[in-house]
Scaffold this motif. Structure first.
Motif, mmCIF file in Angstrom:
data_model
loop_
_atom_site.group_PDB
_atom_site.id
_atom_site.type_symbol
_atom_site.label_atom_id
_atom_site.label_comp_id
_atom_site.label_asym_id
_atom_site.label_seq_id
_atom_site.Cartn_x
_atom_site.Cartn_y
_atom_site.Cartn_z
ATOM 1 N N ASN A 1 0.818 -1.210 0.000
ATOM 2 C CA ASN A 1 0.000 0.000 0.000
ATOM 3 C C ASN A 1 0.852 1.260 0.000
ATOM 4 O OD1 ASN A 1 -2.418 -1.355 -0.098
ATOM 5 N ND2 ASN A 1 -2.852 -1.186 2.082
ATOM 6 N N ALA A 2 1.983 1.219 0.696
ATOM 7 C CA ALA A 2 2.877 2.383 0.710
ATOM 8 C C ALA A 2 3.390 2.674 -0.696
ATOM 9 C CB ALA A 2 4.044 2.135 1.663
ATOM 10 N N LEU A 3 3.778 1.642 -1.436
ATOM 11 C CA LEU A 3 4.275 1.831 -2.806
ATOM 12 C C LEU A 3 3.147 2.244 -3.750
ATOM 13 C CD1 LEU A 3 6.758 -1.159 -2.997
ATOM 14 C CD2 LEU A 3 7.362 1.236 -3.346
ATOM 15 N N LEU A 4 1.958 1.670 -3.551
ATOM 16 C CA LEU A 4 0.812 2.050 -4.383
ATOM 17 C C LEU A 4 0.467 3.527 -4.189
ATOM 18 C CD1 LEU A 4 -1.519 -1.064 -3.909
ATOM 19 C CD2 LEU A 4 -0.291 -0.421 -5.993
ATOM 20 N N SER A 5 0.563 3.994 -2.953
ATOM 21 C CA SER A 5 0.273 5.407 -2.684
ATOM 22 C C SER A 5 1.270 6.312 -3.393
ATOM 23 C CB SER A 5 0.294 5.666 -1.176
ATOM 24 O OG SER A 5 -0.773 4.990 -0.539
ATOM 25 N N LEU A 6 2.528 5.923 -3.416
ATOM 26 C CA LEU A 6 3.521 6.690 -4.168
ATOM 27 C C LEU A 6 3.183 6.701 -5.648
ATOM 28 C CD1 LEU A 6 7.176 5.984 -2.941
ATOM 29 C CD2 LEU A 6 5.864 8.095 -2.770
ATOM 30 N N ARG A 7 2.817 5.528 -6.149
ATOM 31 C CA ARG A 7 2.510 5.429 -7.593
ATOM 32 C C ARG A 7 1.313 6.292 -7.963
ATOM 33 N NH1 ARG A 7 1.410 5.778 -12.031
ATOM 34 N NH2 ARG A 7 1.666 4.310 -13.778
ATOM 35 N N SER A 8 0.360 6.434 -7.035
ATOM 36 C CA SER A 8 -0.820 7.250 -7.335
ATOM 37 C C SER A 8 -0.445 8.714 -7.556
ATOM 38 C CB SER A 8 -1.844 7.136 -6.198
ATOM 39 O OG SER A 8 -1.384 7.793 -5.022
ATOM 40 N N LEU A 9 0.662 9.150 -6.968
ATOM 41 C CA LEU A 9 1.076 10.549 -7.095
ATOM 42 C C LEU A 9 1.583 10.887 -8.488
ATOM 43 C CD1 LEU A 9 2.912 11.035 -3.680
ATOM 44 C CD2 LEU A 9 0.589 11.723 -4.293
ATOM 45 N N VAL A 10 1.961 9.871 -9.265
ATOM 46 C CA VAL A 10 2.425 10.119 -10.635
ATOM 47 C C VAL A 10 1.447 9.528 -11.649
ATOM 48 C CG1 VAL A 10 4.860 10.412 -10.107
ATOM 49 C CG2 VAL A 10 3.966 8.110 -10.414
ATOM 50 N N ALA A 11 0.188 9.411 -11.228
ATOM 51 C CA ALA A 11 -0.846 8.909 -12.144
ATOM 52 C C ALA A 11 -1.041 9.888 -13.299
ATOM 53 C CB ALA A 11 -2.153 8.721 -11.385
ATOM 54 N N ARG A 12 -1.372 9.350 -14.473
ATOM 55 C CA ARG A 12 -1.555 10.183 -15.670
ATOM 56 C C ARG A 12 -2.894 10.913 -15.648
ATOM 57 N NH1 ARG A 12 0.929 5.454 -17.091
ATOM 58 N NH2 ARG A 12 2.884 5.620 -18.274
ATOM 59 N N GLN B 1 -8.480 18.776 -2.396
ATOM 60 C CA GLN B 1 -7.667 19.160 -3.539
ATOM 61 C C GLN B 1 -8.333 18.950 -4.899
ATOM 62 O OE1 GLN B 1 -4.235 20.415 -3.082
ATOM 63 N NE2 GLN B 1 -5.246 20.677 -1.112
ATOM 64 N N ILE B 2 -9.442 18.212 -4.925
ATOM 65 C CA ILE B 2 -10.120 17.894 -6.184
ATOM 66 C C ILE B 2 -11.331 18.809 -6.360
ATOM 67 C CG2 ILE B 2 -11.415 16.130 -7.432
ATOM 68 C CD1 ILE B 2 -8.579 15.406 -7.395
ATOM 69 N N PRO B 3 -11.452 19.515 -7.480
ATOM 70 C CA PRO B 3 -12.640 20.355 -7.712
ATOM 71 C C PRO B 3 -13.867 19.494 -7.965
ATOM 72 C CG PRO B 3 -11.251 20.323 -9.666
ATOM 73 C CD PRO B 3 -10.488 19.606 -8.612
ATOM 74 N N LEU B 4 -15.028 20.093 -7.744
ATOM 75 C CA LEU B 4 -16.285 19.373 -7.908
ATOM 76 C C LEU B 4 -16.421 18.769 -9.299
ATOM 77 C CD1 LEU B 4 -19.150 18.515 -7.128
ATOM 78 C CD2 LEU B 4 -19.900 20.839 -7.709
ATOM 79 N N SER B 5 -16.068 19.517 -10.330
ATOM 80 C CA SER B 5 -16.235 19.028 -11.703
ATOM 81 C C SER B 5 -15.485 17.720 -11.918
ATOM 82 C CB SER B 5 -15.738 20.081 -12.699
ATOM 83 O OG SER B 5 -14.366 20.382 -12.463
ATOM 84 N N PHE C 1 -1.247 14.762 -12.356
ATOM 85 C CA PHE C 1 -2.260 15.019 -13.387
ATOM 86 C C PHE C 1 -3.081 16.276 -13.103
ATOM 87 C CE2 PHE C 1 -4.462 12.316 -10.319
ATOM 88 C CZ PHE C 1 -5.644 12.994 -10.129
ATOM 89 N N LEU C 2 -3.067 16.765 -11.865
ATOM 90 C CA LEU C 2 -3.839 17.958 -11.535
ATOM 91 C C LEU C 2 -3.144 19.214 -12.055
ATOM 92 C CD1 LEU C 2 -5.173 17.565 -7.877
ATOM 93 C CD2 LEU C 2 -6.476 17.581 -9.992
ATOM 94 N N THR C 3 -3.917 20.080 -12.646
ATOM 95 C CA THR C 3 -3.368 21.353 -13.106
ATOM 96 C C THR C 3 -3.468 22.389 -12.003
ATOM 97 O OG1 THR C 3 -5.482 22.184 -13.931
ATOM 98 C CG2 THR C 3 -4.165 20.808 -15.432
ATOM 99 N N LYS C 4 -2.725 23.476 -12.141
ATOM 100 C CA LYS C 4 -2.792 24.552 -11.163
ATOM 101 C C LYS C 4 -4.183 25.160 -11.118
ATOM 102 C CE LYS C 4 2.086 25.922 -11.241
ATOM 103 N NZ LYS C 4 3.050 27.023 -11.496
ATOM 104 N N GLU C 5 -4.802 25.225 -12.294
ATOM 105 C CA GLU C 5 -6.150 25.791 -12.353
ATOM 106 C C GLU C 5 -7.133 24.935 -11.553
ATOM 107 O OE1 GLU C 5 -4.182 25.272 -14.911
ATOM 108 O OE2 GLU C 5 -3.701 27.342 -15.519
ATOM 109 N N GLN C 6 -7.002 23.619 -11.685
ATOM 110 C CA GLN C 6 -7.905 22.726 -10.961
ATOM 111 C C GLN C 6 -7.703 22.823 -9.448
ATOM 112 O OE1 GLN C 6 -6.741 19.150 -13.052
ATOM 113 N NE2 GLN C 6 -8.705 19.049 -14.152
#
Length: 749
Positions: free
Chosen positions: A458-469, A516-520, A656-661
């Motif tokens: 789970n620790a490695l999966l959490s790291l991998r989620s940070l570089v998701a496309r 950190q995630i917008p509603l849209s 994958f998150l933009t500054k605008e988001q």
């Protein structure tokens, strides 16, 4: 009777119960990556499958990790010894010499043996006061006073007396009379057996003298106990004389264990007497118990010397019992020294061993600790110091490339591989090398995914989620099955909790999604295929409620059909919501739905699948939402540590998150903070709608449910006034309705 075998040292120490008295209730909580111990069961770790070693692990686990990192594998006997110690510490918070279930079984055996020895005495006799408690200042403390072996000794002695004198005999009854008093004694509350009748058999008289001494021991009147045991030891006719010689010293040691001071002079006397007993050929059967007790005395008299001795001994292979003993004493003394002084002082002790140096450095953290670790690695080129260095290094430090180069040479067969691979990924992500981090972590997961412990995976999966496309890939790695479920704080890693592993996958980082995630984007996420039933339901509910609160009725309408699917009971309400044309109508329809579902919240709950049913009121007021919850989760996000280094760090936003988001999410979060809590929102909406649409058949029920929400929801200083207004309107306009009759009270803040 007193046990003839030495109690474990931990059982001589008081255990604080203050937290248990001051806290609660403890709600179920899912854990995805352990911080205090490796994944359960612990046999994988004991055998060398270390996974990702966390600096926050309890030191007994770090000792085992160090052994494997230095190439000194644990033998099978040492593995069993380590597992036995961990079981003791996890299963026996009071330090007893056996489990609570075993103690309960022994109590039943004692009652059965007692009732079988007599026929006319009441069956409820035979109580055993095993635990003793006391107040010390503001601390309520307890310890196991009458351990398992004491009960076993009593059972065996009773059987011997029955065999000699017969059941229901006068001698057996008199023996039981004395033993009942012994077991009823409490700390500072002695229940002394009466003197034996003058005309009773001499064996029962000897037993009674021993029972009186034992009662003093359990009552904590140690001077009297010591004197009584010395008298017995001088009586060559007593069958207890040999054991009493040992118990004289046990009494001295017990007194020094439970008093505020250690009484060094008395311990020195105990040490001298123990050495004398070890020279006696007639004490051979108790020599091992004497050696164990002598070690405890040395532990008390010369703690620093014992600490160094055990630290050195743990660097080489030991026999199983010796390894458990050394590991237990070493870590106990480690805790004592670090509670008395700073880690820097401990590290600077003369003749410090490499093991202690490594643990202190790893757990201290910070620039100074890293510089020390890096220097030790450069001097030794050792694997353990490479692990410490790469665990503590900041990604922007100039020497990080040296460490990454060395890390590339650590093969998959190395026990250090998962830890080093994790930190390589952490460093690459922090340096902004997204593609490299993604490729590295994909390789690591492919190589180790089937062999890693649950927590490490789970620790490695959490790291991998940070570089998701994208968000879909993010959920692929961040929706995880928890390692365990427990109640209480993160230190409550008891095996019975660790084995309650959740079956369903959940969001491992709900705080990120909440803040950190917008509603849209969140609304889009609810439509992603393959999420799993529970994650999709949670996302859909969260998105819909959030859209309602942000008055984004377009998004809420798009989600309505999905909400009706994932929560079928809500279908009738969301259909009515979709039919409304005006925003005011949609707002009331949404509130009417929310009032029926206390489990509907505008954020993802860390309790996940452990929440009560959505329509059920939670007795601990975990219903709907509080505006302050957004502040708390946002603060948590900024202060927590994600990298396992023990150092605080800012949260890393997935690539994958933009500054605008993220800016939109921040703006929405600010709007949430400005909103009123749920009961106030419900009351205001119900009052507003009822004035404009008094004939709406939903209004009386809405008013009733709004008042209910002021009882079970999150309230503030204005809630009581609103509760009263809604209550009065319900009873004034709809006095004959069932809803008015079901609402006898309003609720004040």
């Amino acid at each position: 009777m007193i046990l003839p075998k030495l109690l474990a040292f931990a059982s001589l120490l008081f255990v604080s119960l203050e937290a248990a008295l001051a806290c609660g209730p403890f709600l179920p909580k899912a854990v995805f990556t352990f911080q205090r111990l490796p994944s359960y069961p612990l046999d994988q770790f004991a055998s060398g499958n270390l996974g990702v070693v966390q600096p926050t692990f309890a030191r007994s686990y770090l000792v085992v990790a160090y052994r494997y990192l230095t190439g000194v594998r644990l033998s099978r006997a040492e593995q069993r010894a380590a597992l036995s110690l961990w079981d003791d510490r996890l299963l026996n918070p009071y330090g007893q010499d056996t489990t609570w279930q075993d103690l309960e079984d022994l109590r039943r055996m004692w009652i059965d043996a007692r009732n079988g020895a007599v026929s006319s005495q009441p069956k409820n006799l035979g109580r055993i006061t095993q635990y003793s408690y006391q107040w010390s200042g503001s601390m309520y403390s307890g310890f196991l006073n009458i351990p398992a072996d004491a009960i076993r000794t009593a059972i065996n002695t009773l059987r011997q007396r029955v065999a000699k004198f017969g059941a229901n005999s006068r001698e057996v009854r008199e023996w039981l009379r004395g033993q009942d008093s012994v077991f009823a004694s409490e700390y500072y509350k002695p229940v002394l057996p009466p003197p034996a009748p003058v005309d009773i058999h001499s064996l029962i008289k000897s037993d009674r003298a021993y029972q009186i001494a034992a009662a003093h021991f359990y009552a904590g009147t140690y001077d009297k106990a010591e004197s009584a045991f010395r008298d017995i030891a001088r009586d060559s006719t007593s069958p207890w004389a040999q054991l009493a010689r040992y118990l004289v010293v046990r009494t001295i040691v017990r007194k020094t264990s439970l008093e505020d001071e250690f009484y060094r002079k008395r311990l020195a006397v105990a040490e001298k007497e123990l050495r004398g007993l070890l020279k006696r050929s007639d004490m051979t059967s108790l020599h091992q118990a004497c050696r164990d007790l002598l070690d405890i005395v040395a532990f008390r008299l010369r703690p620093e010397q014992q600490f160094r001795v055990h630290g050195r001994s743990l660097l080489r292979r030991l026999k199983g019992p010796a390894f458990k003993h050394a590991l237990s004493d070493y870590t106990t003394l480690f805790d004592r020294f670090t509670s008395e002084q700073s880690s820097e002082t401990l590290t600077s002790r003369p003749k410090k061993d490499d093991l202690t140096d490594w643990i202190v450095t790893l757990q201290t953290g910070g620039p100074t600790a890293f510089s020390h670790a890096f220097r030790r690695w450069k001097q030794s080129s050792s694997l353990q110091w490479l692990v410490a260095s790469i665990s503590l290094v900041e990604p922007q430090q100039a020497v990080v490339q040296n460490l990454l180069g060395a890390a590339a040479n650590v093969g998959i067969a190395s026990p250090a591989y998962p830890t080093i691979a994790y930190h390589v990924g952490r460093i690459l992500i922090a340096q902004g090398q997204t593609e490299e981090a993604r490729a590295h972590l994909d390789t690591v997961l492919l190589r180790t995914g089937k062999t890693l412990s649950h927590s490490s995976l789970n620790a490695l999966l959490s790291l991998r989620s940070l570089v998701a496309r994208d968000l879909s890939e993010y959920f692929k790695y961040s929706i995880q099955i928890p390692c365990a479920v427990f109640r209480g704080d993160d230190s409550n890693y008891e095996p019975e909790n660790l084995q309650k592993v959740a079956k369903a996958a959940q969001f491992s980082d709900p705080v990120f999604l909440n803040t950190q995630i917008p509603l849209s984007l969140l609304a889009e996420a609810a439509m992603i295929n393959g999420l799993g039933d529970e994650p999709r339901q949670a996302l859909t509910i969260t998105s819909w409620v959030r859209a309602v609160l942000l008055e984004d009725y377009v998004t809420a309408s798009k989600l309505s059909a999905a909400l009706g699917e994932v929560v079928p009971e809500s279908k009738q309400f969301v259909i009515r919501f979709a039919e409304e044309k005006l925003s005011t109508g949609k707002k009331f329809a949404a509130v009417f739905c929310l009032l029926h579902f206390p489990g509907f919240q505008p954020f993802l709950d860390p309790q996940g699948e452990f929440r009560i049913p959505l329509k059920q009121i939670d007795n601990y007021r975990d219903n709907w939402w509080c505006t302050r919850q957004y502040d708390e989760t946002a603060q948590w996000l900024l202060s927590r540590s994600e990298d396992g280094s023990g150092q605080e760090s800012e949260a890393v936003v997935p690539s994958f998150l933009t500054k605008e988001q993220t800016q939109v999410a921040s703006t929405e979060l600010a709007r949430f903070r400005s909103r009123v809590n749920a009961p106030n929102f419900f009351c205001l909406t119900a009052l507003e709608w009822s004035k404009e649409h008094p004939n709406d058949d939903r209004v009386p029920e809405a008013l009733h449910l709004a008042v209910r929400s002021t009882r079970y929801g999150c309230v503030d200083e204005t809630t009581g006034r609103l509760s009263q207004q809604v209550f009065r309107l319900l009873h004034k306009k709809y006095p004959q309705s069932n809803w008015a009759q079901s609402t006898p009270y309003w609720f004040k803040y």
